[in-house]
Design a protein around this motif. Structure first.
Motif, PDB file in Angstrom:
ATOM      1  N   ALA A 312     -60.429  15.349  71.871  1.00 20.08           N
ATOM      2  CA  ALA A 312     -59.684  14.227  72.454  1.00 20.08           C
ATOM      3  C   ALA A 312     -59.646  14.347  73.973  1.00 20.08           C
ATOM      4  CB  ALA A 312     -58.266  14.185  71.875  1.00 20.08           C
ATOM      5  N   MET A 313     -59.367  15.550  74.462  1.00 16.73           N
ATOM      6  CA  MET A 313     -59.282  15.750  75.916  1.00 16.73           C
ATOM      7  C   MET A 313     -60.635  15.523  76.584  1.00 16.73           C
ATOM      8  SD  MET A 313     -56.147  16.273  76.291  1.00 16.73           S
ATOM      9  CE  MET A 313     -55.896  16.929  77.932  1.00 16.73           C
TER      10      MET A 313
ATOM     11  N   HIS B 256     -56.842  16.869  86.183  1.00 17.10           N
ATOM     12  CA  HIS B 256     -55.927  15.811  86.581  1.00 17.10           C
ATOM     13  C   HIS B 256     -55.455  15.969  88.023  1.00 17.10           C
ATOM     14  CE1 HIS B 256     -52.292  13.193  86.140  1.00 17.10           C
ATOM     15  NE2 HIS B 256     -51.794  14.072  86.974  1.00 17.10           N
ATOM     16  N   PRO B 414     -49.704  17.668  84.680  1.00 17.83           N
ATOM     17  CA  PRO B 414     -48.946  16.552  84.114  1.00 17.83           C
ATOM     18  C   PRO B 414     -48.189  16.989  82.851  1.00 17.83           C
ATOM     19  CG  PRO B 414     -51.272  16.274  83.669  1.00 17.83           C
ATOM     20  CD  PRO B 414     -51.143  17.506  84.513  1.00 17.83           C
TER      21      PRO B 414
ATOM     22  N   ASP C 267     -47.963   9.778  87.163  1.00 21.26           N
ATOM     23  CA  ASP C 267     -48.254  11.207  86.913  1.00 21.26           C
ATOM     24  C   ASP C 267     -48.646  11.475  85.464  1.00 21.26           C
ATOM     25  OD1 ASP C 267     -47.860  12.379  89.477  1.00 21.26           O
ATOM     26  OD2 ASP C 267     -45.725  12.021  89.255  1.00 21.26           O
ATOM     27  N   VAL C 268     -49.143  10.482  84.790  1.00 22.27           N
ATOM     28  CA  VAL C 268     -49.501  10.663  83.383  1.00 22.27           C
ATOM     29  C   VAL C 268     -50.905  11.242  83.262  1.00 22.27           C
ATOM     30  CG1 VAL C 268     -50.223   9.331  81.369  1.00 22.27           C
ATOM     31  CG2 VAL C 268     -47.947   9.013  82.309  1.00 22.27           C
ATOM     32  N   LEU C 269     -51.071  12.212  82.382  1.00 22.81           N
ATOM     33  CA  LEU C 269     -52.402  12.739  82.092  1.00 22.81           C
ATOM     34  C   LEU C 269     -53.250  11.643  81.463  1.00 22.81           C
ATOM     35  CD1 LEU C 269     -54.179  15.417  81.803  1.00 22.81           C
ATOM     36  CD2 LEU C 269     -53.466  15.357  79.418  1.00 22.81           C
ATOM     37  N   GLY C 272     -57.624  12.387  77.209  1.00 26.50           N
ATOM     38  CA  GLY C 272     -57.215  12.236  75.816  1.00 26.50           C
ATOM     39  C   GLY C 272     -56.557  10.912  75.494  1.00 26.50           C
ATOM     40  N   LYS C 273     -56.219  10.158  76.525  1.00 23.70           N
ATOM     41  CA  LYS C 273     -55.556   8.886  76.291  1.00 23.70           C
ATOM     42  C   LYS C 273     -56.586   7.782  76.027  1.00 23.70           C
ATOM     43  CE  LYS C 273     -51.553  10.680  76.942  1.00 23.70           C
ATOM     44  NZ  LYS C 273     -50.903  10.729  78.259  1.00 23.70           N
ATOM     45  N   HIS C 351     -45.095   2.109  72.706  1.00 23.71           N
ATOM     46  CA  HIS C 351     -43.999   2.499  73.591  1.00 23.71           C
ATOM     47  C   HIS C 351     -44.571   3.204  74.830  1.00 23.71           C
ATOM     48  CE1 HIS C 351     -40.073   3.564  74.923  1.00 23.71           C
ATOM     49  NE2 HIS C 351     -40.245   4.858  74.742  1.00 23.71           N
ATOM     50  N   ASN C 352     -44.101   2.796  75.984  1.00 22.85           N
ATOM     51  CA  ASN C 352     -44.483   3.374  77.278  1.00 22.85           C
ATOM     52  C   ASN C 352     -45.940   3.145  77.663  1.00 22.85           C
ATOM     53  OD1 ASN C 352     -41.890   4.167  77.703  1.00 22.85           O
ATOM     54  ND2 ASN C 352     -42.281   6.371  77.778  1.00 22.85           N
ATOM     55  N   VAL C 379     -36.281  -2.007  84.545  1.00 16.16           N
ATOM     56  CA  VAL C 379     -35.672  -0.850  85.186  1.00 16.16           C
ATOM     57  C   VAL C 379     -36.649  -0.339  86.236  1.00 16.16           C
ATOM     58  CG1 VAL C 379     -34.799   1.493  84.828  1.00 16.16           C
ATOM     59  CG2 VAL C 379     -34.526  -0.234  83.025  1.00 16.16           C
ATOM     60  N   GLU C 380     -36.188  -0.204  87.455  1.00 14.32           N
ATOM     61  CA  GLU C 380     -37.102   0.316  88.472  1.00 14.32           C
ATOM     62  C   GLU C 380     -37.136   1.829  88.400  1.00 14.32           C
ATOM     63  OE1 GLU C 380     -37.845  -1.546  92.195  1.00 14.32           O
ATOM     64  OE2 GLU C 380     -37.393   0.281  93.294  1.00 14.32           O
ATOM     65  N   ILE C 381     -38.302   2.375  88.022  1.00 13.73           N
ATOM     66  CA  ILE C 381     -38.474   3.830  87.998  1.00 13.73           C
ATOM     67  C   ILE C 381     -38.604   4.328  89.426  1.00 13.73           C
ATOM     68  CG2 ILE C 381     -39.909   5.734  87.169  1.00 13.73           C
ATOM     69  CD1 ILE C 381     -38.484   4.127  84.983  1.00 13.73           C
ATOM     70  N   GLU C 387     -40.183  -0.065  84.420  1.00 10.92           N
ATOM     71  CA  GLU C 387     -40.135  -0.014  82.967  1.00 10.92           C
ATOM     72  C   GLU C 387     -39.541  -1.340  82.496  1.00 10.92           C
ATOM     73  OE1 GLU C 387     -37.561   3.047  81.565  1.00 10.92           O
ATOM     74  OE2 GLU C 387     -38.004   2.665  79.448  1.00 10.92           O
ATOM     75  N   LEU C 397     -44.695   0.100  80.928  1.00  7.41           N
ATOM     76  CA  LEU C 397     -44.567   0.408  82.359  1.00  7.41           C
ATOM     77  C   LEU C 397     -45.497  -0.508  83.130  1.00  7.41           C
ATOM     78  CD1 LEU C 397     -44.621   4.317  82.197  1.00  7.41           C
ATOM     79  CD2 LEU C 397     -42.637   2.820  82.458  1.00  7.41           C
TER      80      LEU C 397
END
Lengths: 492, 492, 492, 492
Positions: A312-313, B256, B414, C267-269, C272-273, C351-352, C379-381, C387, C397
């Protein structure tokens, strides 16, 4: 010397003109095997293998020819068979029989018992032959009857010694039963014959053996099992788990030969296609990289959550084969497990899906099930490429009859990769022979400094320039300037 | 409870409105840390860490906040400091002090001693504070004075216990000498004070400790050294060498944060540029992949022939830094060694070359040499980005003053990566606490089934579907259906 | 000269200490903009833009500062505004107002009307200001009232001239109606005022104009429409369609800034996404490459079968957004179309999930629909990261409120990319000014030899060495030795 | 019908059992050529090519067989020759002669004049034969003597008509001079004979021709030249410049076949090797991607600064061949120019460097120079692979004697890529035949909606799902819902 050559060539390598073609290929391969050539240069003068009698059982290819001639160059005597009924390159066998300095008329090579397309009976006959050193003993006026070292791939040579000795001690070879595989029956028949001829032969052979160096995962697995059961008869070096073997041959070798095999077998464009790779170990990693490098979209299946997370990564979709069965154009198994692709899977595939295996045995794909499926028809497109027309009317294309397609449809690992593996083999043979006192019965990996040496011998050919540690830097990180540089459990 | 918060917040986290910002970030981070959240769900009900008193020394970031709250959720009491003077995110510290259910007015969190930009004196004061459990002991009516578990990153907390006890037993803290580093002098000063106040404090602390779980290569290295010298005082779990830690955090984390740091620091296009990566271990591999992914041409240097060969096989040029010094736009050190980029190197670089470190200490680049180079001028472009105008008139851009730029110029690993590392940490803490009888003094890695569990807990979030072994298949390859699936020396 | 600076600085750039920070950044940017610096060297001595009065409307960034100073260096007089209410970097504006040789106390720069965060009224006031050359005319004792060249980005400056002249000739500015957008109302108000003050102003301005050079797809689209309707008032050079602009800025610029924006915002990895990129034009291609380079699995949607086939051949899954809505972690729109992500889509996301746009307007995502969705909470992060808690309880987001996130969350295209675009701009300004007789009213692309020149000026900085055609080779393939080398329709 | 088959088969395709093998391959290729199969389904019923007499000159491969049978399926009569002396796959020729519904005993196919390994005399004889439609005319009772459409690859068929008519009108075929190439002499000889037999034959042929559709860059180049000189005799459709042809066949086709060719020729591991690609046009881009995908380090040379900059931005080193001559393991020319690799280059290469061409003619590498180099020795390793032992003692390995190695050592573009190209061809033939009134003499590209149609017909096979524009969206960006979606100069 003629008799040795005849021992092999009288069988199928009758056309000795093959030898010349083989010699050409060996010469080109030498250029791609800098590790072995460097060993010849380093160790040729001191002949560390003088006195070594090596029985080798490993695919009789052009690359193996360079290995064999390296062993000979370092002083060893060698007898050779292939470890697979299909994997021999006849021109390589012919050239090795004739020898680098011989001619077909005056052969001066190594006794080699191997040809492409052996029957199982022939295969085990060949394996028996490499344990019969009577000609060499006679020539030398010596009384040994077997080798003192085995170089093994898959463990068949080692198996024969262990089984032979076991049955000799038991007083009889057991009867073949219905539960035995055909191949096991062939082995029992062979041993029945040897026991009848020479009741203590395998005991003597076992006693003479200093040890074995083993090439593959499967062979190593067998060795650890034997050792765990306290049945291992001599020390073994696990060459497979040298970093420069398993991480190179499995990953970079397959990266080369997987797409090569698909191309030669099918000429199908991989770009834009969906490829499904079962398993994300080293072979799976190399497979996925090669397919992606050709523009395929790769999907992975895994049982191991760590490897699954790695996949996955690395940007691959990871899911079960069932969930995408009808979207996949190319299936590749890399697991070493069985029934990874089942008959049910095959019946759910797209028309003309390609089904192939680079894992281990042909049971990775349920070929037996396919072959006995009522209403399925097999059409040979060309050798090693078969269209199976399924009862549902769709076809699948099965490569190499489910066997290793990188061997069957391509030419296996390329020379440079094998140079890494075989340099490990030679160093392991030297290690066992020269430092035998360091090796009690057990299974060992090569010390890391030798693993690093193997890598080092392959850098110049790639134009790689290493950075050298200063004494101060080496001391700062606590390693010798010349290595080894990593702890044993380092994963690379 | 106020007193605990004051202990930290009275210093620099005075602005308690930070806590709310931190809480927001923690909530988002929880979504990216599925491993920790899964542990809360699995173990929350049974409270396996009830009775555990954990002293934590690890970068006080938003991700660490999720770790801390997971430990608390599993029953532990916790005191925390950062393990680096710059790495604290003040809003995370504030939020953790306030606690998830508290408010700035009625804090209900964890005593945390950390702020961004500590002096060395402050840093070691903080480290001392996390060993002082007198408030908690008083509240509990107990007579312990310290923690029973350490969660360490880099080994500073562990060092303090070992050194403190050593000097107590020796009867005196040695005098600071000219050869001692400034930091070591600070430690000696601190210990002089503690020994003066409580002469057996560290002996008691050491005696109470069940063990330590260590996060990093460096810390682990220190532990193995202590153990080899027979000086290790309690069992240690080497979290760093879990596959799901070292192969994920080092490789995928840096992939990252390296390019993130370069972007935030310089806004320079990496595409088309020449990047030089010193070292091709896991950090180097991740760095090279990230830079290539942005279109840079990557050149590698290596001292280890195996890693060098890997780099070549992955398609990178491998050579010495000296041979391409004037062609490189971006330098990255990843080695953990010192003087990898020397002053001489820096003087030979292209105008405006970027120089950065993601290895370990700031001496990876000879910053000390640079700072004392006559005629060199330092211009702050912005915090953590300095132009050094060299005597030759050319400039270089040094990121984070040679310290870890992925922390200094970006935000470090992260959350998802840290979720892997920290899930190992929590499992290691549970392992030490619950199964302490299995762990004599020594350094251990987590059993493979726990390593696999860490991976498993992160698959759902990525949509990964694992394939399940049939009983027959598991038996065929000789592993349990539920794992572990690999031999211990498997390299992934 | 003071008055000019005041014209801008009196507004918001009051803190002239910004200028120094801006000057630092400009100096670093110059290093990354070799094309512009090469033009200064080549054309500085001959001053080809002497007499040119350039009205510039383009994001007032550090890179634009290097552009402006290049124009000045080639002899032009310049007035500048931003073309976007958010895109000004105040320190760049300040530095450009002060000028490279000026000081905050004795400014010697260019009148610049731009600050970060303008209202629409302020924005159009600024745009009006860059057409008022009365100060310069007075200083020169000349009777012109406007520019003779426009450098435009998005066509707002060009629009103002065309609309102003149209309404002057019509005798009145039409009343604002309910159907008009707020922004169009602002424009009408402004023109009502200018017509009231100077009833023939825009006619005079239009008459003085030699032409416009336009930066963007959208602006170019407007120009072609005007020309097709026979309403275009002066020649236009379509800078956008230079290869070194559209294929570099769109593809390589976004490859840089897309992942940069996601990192800074979340800052999300990405490894894998699952990332979903709407559109596989140049921007989509660059986006997909960047995301894959970070280890994301990328899925593409396309309306154009050719681009869809390219995406498939490049190894991406291509499908509709609806079919994978609940699997995607990161959405990116790159189309220039509207409602590419609908309210319904947003309500079906994970979600997110991160939702972002690097295409064109904020209506690419149905922000208006989201803002009016009952029960949705924002909502301001942090600035530019919000968000949105949906009625279904899940959050998404949204970056930069749906506007270009590579500008809003990152810093836009990096200098090196802009150097390519802006070198085209300068050459286009020279071309219009010096060879105006070659350009009747119409829309033109730069001749290919200039496009190649732009590329050529950027090679040295990357260490690229071109191969030179021999005369014989040039003749064999029928091109001049010095280029241009390709037919006009070549696609690169 | 027998006579037609004999016309071809009497030559070399004597072994009609080849036909069956060819038929198998055609059936598999049909699966990989969804565009052509879709055209059969769409247009089969209406027979738009009824009455078309197509003379085809294009590599007589399995893929071309599917093209030919598609043309026949749409109503056309066809005669075929190869456009290259080596490129015929004899089994494909045999199968096409026998026909899909015929048998070797009762052939029902298309007259085909092609076999692998023609002499130049044979080649031009074949080309002449496809213009002789006397058998068909006789069968039809018609008085035409030639085709009404040409489908050309490289322009040889078109050349023959133009030259033949020119010489007829001039009253004589000019004498062959020493300056003429051998091939041109062969053409003159042929035309001398046809003029002698039928003095107005080519004039009649030219008059009957509705037009030509041309496959390649080279052929298109000739057509534009003829048109520029006002010598073009009939309309031409430039199929090469359809996006779905040039951007797919050049880039994705070569990505497939380049590494395939290297593998089949040499079995050399590309991983870790240094590969040098001359030219970064579409063929160069595909070559570089394939080599990188196999782990090679790729260096590029370019004459065009734009393409050079693209290569740099894609992460490749760009330099001259001379500067890295001794570091390169694999050379690939992709330019279409001559002497790109000179004799001097070859003499400076590493031992066993691989030298290959996928550009255009064999003079891309100075084979003539090599062949006449004193002291150079040529050793055939296997067909199409020659070791040249240079006077300096080093060897180089030349693939396919400098000709297109993707054809000579591999099997050329795979079926899926050719399906794109050939679907363009069929649509172009229909366009010329059905809408001939739209096409005056000139060179045209296919309208974009047909280019998009070609892509569209290939999406299903790859599982691609297109997104559909809403009417509102289409109107917003100003394109029809059904396309075409891009302006003509869009570069993809």
């Amino acid at each position: 010397m003629t008799s040795k050559v005849l021992a092999s060539s009288s069988f199928r390598v009758a056309d000795l003109s093959l030898a010349e073609a083989g010699r050409h290929q060996i010469r080109l391969a030498e250029h791609e095997m800098p590790g072995l050539m460097a060993l010849r240069e380093e160790f040729g003068p001191t002949q560390p293998l003088k006195g070594a009698r090596i029985t080798g059982s490993l695919h009789m290819t052009v690359q193996t020819a360079v290995l064999i001639e390296t062993l000979v160059d370092l002083g060893a005597q060698v007898r050779w068979a292939s470890c697979n009924i299909f994997s021999t390159q006849d021109e390589a066998a012919a050239a090795i029989a004739v020898g680098p300095t011989g001619t077909p008329e005056a052969p001066a090579g190594v006794p080699v018992f191997a040809w492409k397309g052996e029957t199982l009976e022939e295969y085990w006959w060949c394996t028996d032959r490499i344990f019969d050193w009577s000609v060499e003993a006679a020539e030398a006026g010596a009384d040994w009857i077997g080798p003192n070292l085995i170089l093994d791939d898959g463990g068949d040579a080692t198996l024969l010694v262990h089984k032979g000795r076991e049955f000799e001690l038991a007083g009889a070879v057991p009867a073949t039963t219905a539960a035995d595989s055909h191949e096991y029956g062939v082995i029992l028949d062979l041993l029945r014959q040897t026991v009848a001829e020479t009741p203590t032969r395998w005991q003597t052979v076992a006693a003479e053996l200093i040890g074995v160096t083993e090439e593959t995962t499967t062979g190593v697995h067998r060795l650890y099992e034997l050792f765990a059961k306290n049945e291992l008869l001599f020390p073994a070096i696990n060459v497979n788990d040298s970093v420069t073997k398993s991480k190179f041959d499995n990953k970079y070798g397959i990266r080369h030969s997987l797409t090569d095999g698909i191309n030669r077998a099918t000429d199908v464009l991989m770009g834009g296609k969906v490829a499904f790779v079962c398993g994300y170990g080293d072979v799976g990693k190399g497979s996925a990289e090669a397919l992606r490098g050709q523009g395929a979209r790769v999907i992975i299946s895994e049982i191991d959550p760590i490897c699954a997370l790695q996949a996955a990564m690395d940007g691959y979709q990871v899911t079960t084969i069932e969930s995408v069965l009808d979207q996949v154009d190319i299936f590749v198994t890399t697991t070493g497990n069985k029934n990874v692709i089942t008959l049910e899977h095959m019946q759910g595939m797209k028309h003309n899906a390609i089904v192939s295996n680079v894992g281990h045995f042909d049971n990775e794909i349920d070929m037996a099930g396919l072959e006995s499926l009522p209403g399925a028809t097999r059409v040979e497109i060309k050798p090693q490429v078969h269209e199976w027309i399924m009862p549902n009317g769709r076809s699948i294309l099965v490569l190499s009859e489910g066997r290793l397609m990188n061997l069957g449809n391509a030419t296996g690992h390329p020379s440079f990769v094998m140079s890494n593996s075989f340099t490990n083999q030679v160093l392991a043979q030297i290690e066992l022979y020269v430092r035998r006192e360091n090796y009690p019965v057990g299974v060992f990996v090569l010390p890391k400094h030798l693993d690093e040496k193997v890598a080092r011998l392959h850098l110049d050919a790639l134009g790689v320039v290493l950075t050298k540690l200063s004494t101060e830097q080496a001391s700062y990180i606590g390693v010798p300037v010349e290595g080894p540089y990593k702890v044993d459990h380092y994963r690379y």
